[in-house]
Design an enzyme around this catalytic site. Structure first.
Site, PDB file in Angstrom:
ATOM      1  N   ASP A  69       0.833  -1.262   0.003  1.00  0.00           N
ATOM      2  CA  ASP A  69      -0.093   0.096  -0.182  1.00  0.00           C
ATOM      3  C   ASP A  69       0.821   1.244   0.043  1.00  0.00           C
ATOM      4  OD1 ASP A  69      -2.526   1.231   0.534  1.00  0.00           O
ATOM      5  OD2 ASP A  69      -1.655   2.104   2.238  1.00  0.00           O
ATOM      6  N   THR A 102      -3.021   4.915  -4.106  1.00  0.00           N
ATOM      7  CA  THR A 102      -2.184   5.932  -3.392  1.00  0.00           C
ATOM      8  C   THR A 102      -0.824   5.705  -3.952  1.00  0.00           C
ATOM      9  OG1 THR A 102      -2.019   3.934  -1.720  1.00  0.00           O
ATOM     10  CG2 THR A 102      -3.033   5.968  -1.176  1.00  0.00           C
ATOM     11  N   THR A 103      -0.690   4.245  -4.727  1.00  0.00           N
ATOM     12  CA  THR A 103       0.638   4.098  -5.522  1.00  0.00           C
ATOM     13  C   THR A 103       0.759   4.558  -6.830  1.00  0.00           C
ATOM     14  OG1 THR A 103       0.781   2.055  -4.156  1.00  0.00           O
ATOM     15  CG2 THR A 103       2.201   2.088  -6.171  1.00  0.00           C
ATOM     16  N   ASP A 400      -9.159   0.144   2.169  1.00  0.00           N
ATOM     17  CA  ASP A 400      -9.233   0.712   0.729  1.00  0.00           C
ATOM     18  C   ASP A 400     -10.595   0.306   0.007  1.00  0.00           C
ATOM     19  OD1 ASP A 400      -6.922   1.513   1.092  1.00  0.00           O
ATOM     20  OD2 ASP A 400      -5.774   0.475  -0.365  1.00  0.00           O
TER      21      ASP A 400
END
Length: 535
Positions: A69, A102-103, A400
């Site tokens: 994550d 987020t990545t 998520d």
């Protein structure tokens, strides 16, 4: 460099040739800033997609975290560089606003910085690059709106929500159970959602974990779990149609706030004191019985005498329950938290269809399940796993999935994943560059090239030939004018993300492009980094 000590014995370092050192300014500073941003993006690039690698993070006190994550990796990295910290903030913003992607947002920002570096070397001013990126981001966001699709869902038709959550979970360690976890996440969100207002309060969903069992044993409980057991081993382990008194006052005699001293010099005085104490306990228990309570949940502890008395009077009790859990129990059962015994009334009792104590495995671990509550809008996702690291990563993955389900309830527009949206935007931005006659069109074309970095990273992480795969998919999209062709990461045999049911939320994808552009513009406009030692 030399070590010296001041008059108080405190060490300080003397740097030689300090006067000859120069601070980076102008174009050199911008290139240094870009290098720092690219370094952070490079770390996360290999974690992108369903075949992305995991990172092992070790904290200063020796705790180990295994995750892919993006927000968690950057949160736990010890970053000193000021520009690298901006990338950490970027990932955190995406996590707070959307909860997923987020990545991807950091990889996107890294690609934009890489393209900006090439433009700077060609002599284009950073402000013109920033303006070009802003124009390109507007084209991309509008195009995403154009290729997005809406779908209808409801309490009976949850499949579209489940498919989207499965796409999110496919890139996590827990992807072997993605169907089961996605269904749990969607049911939990729909339980607490207000579909009329299109609002979801995620605080009503409690995520708990207990080491032991397997990931498939993870369950959704329509109620609350408390990591406590009955205060006395002989109290009943199951209570049906429970009426719960939720107390923040302790089961003990009141203590004077001032200093005091009691002299006991005869047996009669001691006997009187003991009887008075017992009367206090008796009165407290009787007040709970009088209002009709069949279970007492207390924030504080109580001694053995009170415990024995509660068991003797057939009033089960749970002690040392935390304040946050008390609030959730009160919300779920429709009860009121009572600070004094004198204020206890039948109207303030919470109600639950079933309260049961459950044991786990061969250990003595026990938990309390409060189910079939008066207010069903409070649920618990109870995770099982082989070790603590697995449970923590599952909690992050479920967070998520919950955020994605919440976003879809707020806005039910989706785009297709697998890099198809980025490739389609890249084609649209490339075509839109011709409308701008100025220097900005170089930046707009660079933005289109940067968008290709996401599908390229997906292909690379899946063990495919990145340039060949991207070229083939891009030409297929242009030839057939079909924006849903993406990278076949799971080797299904088709590039059509619609057939593979790989969805992403529209607002999540738009937020990625807008946030990445915003941070890159900020980095490009920095031409000097001043530390406290410089003035």
């Amino acid at each position: 460099m030399a070590l010296a000590f001041d008059e108080y014995g405190r060490p300080f370092i003397i740097l030689k040739e300090q006067d000859q050192k120069t601070r980076l300014r102008g174009i050199e500073a911008q290139k240094a800033n870009i290098s720092a941003g690219k370094a952070v993006a490079r770390i996360l690039r290999t974690s992108l997609g369903p075949k992305g690698m995991d990172k092992v993070l070790q904290s200063p006190d020796g705790d180990v975290t295994i995750t892919n994550d993006g927000a968690t990796i950057l949160e736990q990295m010890d970053v000193d560089n000021q520009i690298a910290k901006l990338m950490v903030e970027l990932s955190r913003s995406q996590d707070y606003e959307i909860g997923d992607g987020t990545t991807g947002v950091v990889v996107m920002a890294g690609a934009l910085l890489e393209q900006a570096e090439r433009l700077l070397e060609r002599g284009i001013h950073p402000i013109r690059i920033a303006e070009g990126y802003e124009m390109a981001s507007r084209i991309a966001v509008e195009h995403l709106e154009h290729i997005s699709q809406k779908f209808d869902f409801g309490t009976t038709n949850i499949e579209p929500l489940v498919q989207t959550c499965m796409t999110t979970l496919s890139s996590k360690i827990v992807n072997r159970c993605k169907r089961h976890l996605a269904e749990i996440s969607v049911k939990a969100v729909l339980s607490v959602a207000d579909l009329e207002r299109k609002d979801v309060n995620l605080d009503m969903i409690k995520v708990e974990g207990k080491v032991g069992g397997k990931l498939e044993d993870t369950e959704l409980i329509y109620g609350i779990t408390v990591d406590k057991d009955m205060s006395h081993p002989q109290m009943p382990k199951q209570i049906e149609d429970a009426k719960i008194a939720i107390l923040t006052c302790p089961f003990e005699p009141p203590k004077p706030k001032t200093k005091h001293k009691v002299d006991i010099d005869t047996v009669e005085k001691f006997q009187t004191l003991r009887l008075q104490e017992q009367k206090y306990f008796d009165d407290m228990v009787q007040k709970c019985k009088d209002v009709g309570a069949t279970l007492v949940i207390c924030q504080w502890g109580f001694d053995d005498e009170a415990n024995h008395l509660l068991m003797h009077r057939n009033l089960p009790a749970v002690r040392w329950v935390g304040g946050v859990e008390l609030e959730l129990i009160a919300i779920a059962t429709g009860g009121r938290i009572v600070p004094r015994f004198q204020e206890l009334t039948p109207e303030k009792l919470g109600r639950a269809g079933l309260v049961r104590e459950k044991s786990f495995g061969t250990t003595k671990d026990k938990m309390l399940y409060i189910e079939h509550c008066a207010n069903s809008r409070a649920v618990t996702i109870f995770i099982r796993g082989g070790n603590k690291m697995m449970i923590e990563e599952t909690k992050r993955s479920i967070h998520d999935a919950l955020c994605v389900a919440r976003n879809l309830i707020r806005n039910n527009s989706i785009v297709y994943g697998g890099g198809s949206a980025e490739i389609s935007c890249s084609i649209a931005v490339e075509a839109g560059a011709d409308k701008y006659p100025g220097v900005e069109q170089y930046a707009i074309r660079a933005f289109a090239d940067a968008l290709d970095s996401v599908p390229m990273a997906l292909a690379e992480n899946s063990g495919l030939q990145p340039i060949e795969t991207l070229s083939a998919v891009k030409s297929q999209q242009i030839k057939e004018n079909y924006p849903h062709y993406g990278i076949d990461c799971n080797d299904v045999g088709t590039n059509d993300m619609r057939q593979q049911d790989v969805f992403e939320t529209l607002i999540g994808k738009q937020q990625q492009i807008l946030l990445a552009t915003q941070v890159v513009k900020m980095i490009l406009k920095i031409d000097d980094v001043i530390s406290p030692s410089d003035y």
